[in-house]
Design an enzyme around this catalytic site. Structure first.
Site, short mmCIF file in Angstrom:
data_model
loop_
_atom_site.label_atom_id
_atom_site.label_comp_id
_atom_site.label_asym_id
_atom_site.label_seq_id
_atom_site.Cartn_x
_atom_site.Cartn_y
_atom_site.Cartn_z
CG HIS A 24 -0.77 -0.35 2.46
ND1 HIS A 24 0.20 0.28 3.17
CD2 HIS A 24 -1.31 -1.27 3.30
CE1 HIS A 24 0.25 -0.22 4.38
NE2 HIS A 24 -0.65 -1.19 4.49
CG HIS A 78 -3.55 -7.61 11.84
ND1 HIS A 78 -4.49 -6.62 12.05
CD2 HIS A 78 -2.60 -7.05 11.04
CE1 HIS A 78 -4.11 -5.52 11.42
NE2 HIS A 78 -2.98 -5.76 10.79
CD GLU A 80 -3.11 -4.20 6.75
OE1 GLU A 80 -2.41 -4.17 7.77
OE2 GLU A 80 -3.02 -3.36 5.83
CG ASP A 82 -1.01 -8.09 5.52
OD1 ASP A 82 -2.07 -7.79 6.10
OD2 ASP A 82 0.10 -7.73 5.92
CG HIS A 143 -0.76 -2.09 11.39
ND1 HIS A 143 -1.07 -2.63 10.17
CD2 HIS A 143 -0.68 -0.75 11.21
CE1 HIS A 143 -1.16 -1.69 9.28
NE2 HIS A 143 -0.95 -0.55 9.87
CG ASP A 162 1.16 -6.32 10.97
OD1 ASP A 162 1.55 -7.15 10.12
OD2 ASP A 162 0.21 -5.55 10.78
CE1 TYR A 190 5.78 -4.95 8.46
CE2 TYR A 190 5.80 -4.32 10.77
CZ TYR A 190 5.21 -4.96 9.70
OH TYR A 190 4.01 -5.60 9.90
CG HIS A 221 4.82 -8.91 7.33
ND1 HIS A 221 4.20 -9.28 6.16
CD2 HIS A 221 3.91 -8.17 8.00
CE1 HIS A 221 2.98 -8.78 6.12
NE2 HIS A 221 2.78 -8.10 7.24
FE1 FEO Z 1 -1.32 -4.84 9.40
FE2 FEO Z 1 0.79 -7.20 7.96
O1 FEO Z 1 -0.82 -6.28 8.31
#
Ligand code: FEO
Length: 393
Positions: A24, A78, A80, A82, A143, A162, A190, A221
Site C-alpha cells: 500500500h 489481525h 488486515e 495480508d 497495527h 505485525d 517497517y 512478515h
Molecule cells: Fe497490518 Fe501485515 O498487516
C-alpha cells in the site's frame, strides 16, 4: 521451499511474496512473506493465513504435515487482509475449525467475510490444546485496533503478527541466517512506515509482554527472531519512545535548482558545525525510505519552491505522509524559493509547527536565484542549526 519446524511440532507454513514491490505505497524492494504457523498437538491449530493469491502455497505446506480438515482452530491475530485474506478458503478446507480472534477482530472480520465460524477471545484468555497452551493478548493499534498476539509458554514462543516484522522475502527463516544490517534496516523501515504513529500503544504492548519468557519471536512478515531478541527489543524500545540521534536530514524538491542550492548551503553550514547530514531529493527518493531516515534524525530541514501558489506536489505528498505518521520530538526548519507569491515556505513551516516540532530558526524564502550573500546567510543558519542540534537533549 518446504515447511520449516521452528519449535517441536510448530511449523512455518507461510507464503513468500518474492515480487511485491509496493505494500500500500510503501516500497518493498526485498519483497515480503506472510508467515502462518501450524501447531500439531491434540488439537491442530493454524495461526494466521496469507494473502489470497498465496493460499495454494500455504495449503500445500499444510498438506505436507496434516490433512487440513483436521484443523480445529485458526487463530486470526489481525484482520488486515495480508494475514486474513485466505480465511474464507481456509475455512472451506477446514470446515470444523473455529476461528479465534480478538473482540475487535470479530467485528472487523465480519465486515470482510460472511459465514465464518468465529469465536472472540479476551485479552489474557488461554486455550489448552494438549501439551501446549495458547495465550492471547490484545495489542490494539499494533497495527490495527484488532491486533492480538498468541504466546505458547511451553515453547517460550511469541507469535506477535505485525509487531517485529520486516518486509524481506527469503529462503532463510531465522535472524542468524541473514545479515544484521539488512534485518535492522528492514525492521526500522517497517516500524517507521507501519507502526510509528502508535508509539504509546507499542510501549504499552512491550510492557504487557515484558513478563513473558521468550526465546523465539515469530512475526507475520520476514524472518523469525531467535538469536537477536535483545537487539530487536532494544530497537523497539528506542523507536516507541521516539528517541533519535543528533543527525540532520534535508528533504527537498527543486524546479530550477534554486531550492537545491539552498539545501546544499544549509548542508555545508551543518557540516561546518560537525553535524552528520543526509540529503534526500523527493524527485528521486521514495517516501518510505525518507521516513526511515527520519526515524533516527532529530533535525529535519524541509524545502520546496513555490508552484501555483503552493508547494510542489511532491512536497505536499511528503508532508501528508509525515503528518499521518506523526514523528515526535523533532527539530524542524523550512526553506524555499519563488518567483512571485512565495507561499510554499510558509506553508511548510506551518505544517511542521502543527506537528509540534521545535522551530528554532525562522524559515528562509529566496526570490528566484539565491545570490552569494543569501547562500552565505543560509550557511550561517546551517551552522546555528547544527549547534542547536548538538546542544539539544
Ligand atoms: Fe497490518 Fe501485515 O498487516
Amino acid at each position: 521451499m518446504a515447511k520449516v519446524e521452528i519449535k517441536p511440532d510448530v511449523f512455518w507454513v507461510g507464503g513468500i511474496d518474492w515480487d511485491l514491490r509496493s505494500f500500500h505505497g510503501y516500497s518493498t524492494r526485498r519483497g515480503t512473506t506472510y508467515n502462518a504457523y501450524l501447531i500439531m498437538d491434540e488439537k491442530v491449530v493454524l495461526v494466521d493465513t496469507v494473502k489470497h493469491y498465496l493460499f495454494d502455497e500455504m495449503a500445500g505446506r499444510i498438506k505436507e504435515i496434516v490433512d487440513p480438515s483436521r484443523i480445529d482452530y485458526i487463530v486470526s491475530n489481525h484482520v488486515e487482509m495480508d494475514h486474513s485474506g485466505s480465511l474464507e478458503k481456509m475455512q472451506a478446507l477446514a470446515p470444523n475449525a473455529t476461528i479465534l480472534t480478538s473482540t475487535m477482530g470479530e467485528k472487523g472480520l465480519l465486515r470482510h467475510f460472511r459465514g465464518l465460524r468465529l469465536r472472540p477471545v479476551k485479552s489474557g484468555e488461554t486455550l489448552n490444546i494438549g501439551k501446549k497452551t495458547l495465550m492471547f493478548y490484545h495489542i490494539p493499534m499494533v497495527h490495527w485496533p484488532d491486533s492480538m498476539v498468541t504466546y505458547i509458554p511451553q515453547d517460550r514462543l511469541l507469535l506477535p503478527n505485525d509487531a517485529f516484522g520486516q518486509h524481506i522475502a527469503s529462503e532463510e527463516r531465522f535472524d542468524d541466517q541473514l545479515d544484521w544490517g539488512i534485518l535492522r534496516e528492514e525492521a526500522a523501515k517497517y516500524y517507521a512506515n507501519i507502526v510509528m504513529p502508535y508509539g504509546d500503544q507499542v510501549k504499552a504492548a512491550l510492557g504487557a509482554l515484558s513478563g513473558l519468557q521468550m526465546d523465539m519471536i515469530a512475526p507475520s512478515h520476514g524472518i523469525i527472531w531467535r538469536s537477536r531478541i535483545p537487539e530487536i527489543l532494544k530497537e523497539y524500545t528506542k523507536w516507541c519512545n521516539y528517541d533519535t540521534e543528533k543527525k540532520a536530514l534535508i528533504v527537498y524538491d527543486t524546479m530550477w535548482h534554486s531550492t537545491e542550492k539552498m539545501a546544499h548551503a544549509l548542508r555545508e553550514g551543518l557540516e561546518q558545525a560537525g553535524t552528520v547530514v543526509a540529503m534526500r531529493n523527493l524527485s528521486v527518493t521514495d517516501l518510505s525510505d525518507i521516513i526511515t531516515d527520519m526515524q533516527d534524525s532529530r533535525m529535519v530541514l524541509v524545502g520546496s519552491p513555490t508552484l501555483n501558489n503552493g508547494m510542489l506536489p511532491s512536497m505536499g505528498a511528503f508532508l501528508t505522509y509525515v503528518r499521518g505518521l506523526r514523528p515526535r520530538k523533532r527539530i524542524g526548519f523550512a526553506f524555499g524559493s519563488f518567483g512571485w507569491g512565495g507561499q510554499a515556505m510558509g506553508d511548510i513551516e506551518n505544517a511542521l509547527r502543527a506537528m509540534g516540532w521545535e522551530l528554532p530558526e525562522k524559515g528562509v524564502n529566496v526570490k528566484f536565484i539565491p545570490g552569494q550573500e543569501e547562500l552565505a546567510a543560509l550557511r550561517a543558519a546551517g551552522v546555528r542549526l547544527g549547534e542547536h542540534l548538538r546542544n539539544s537533549s
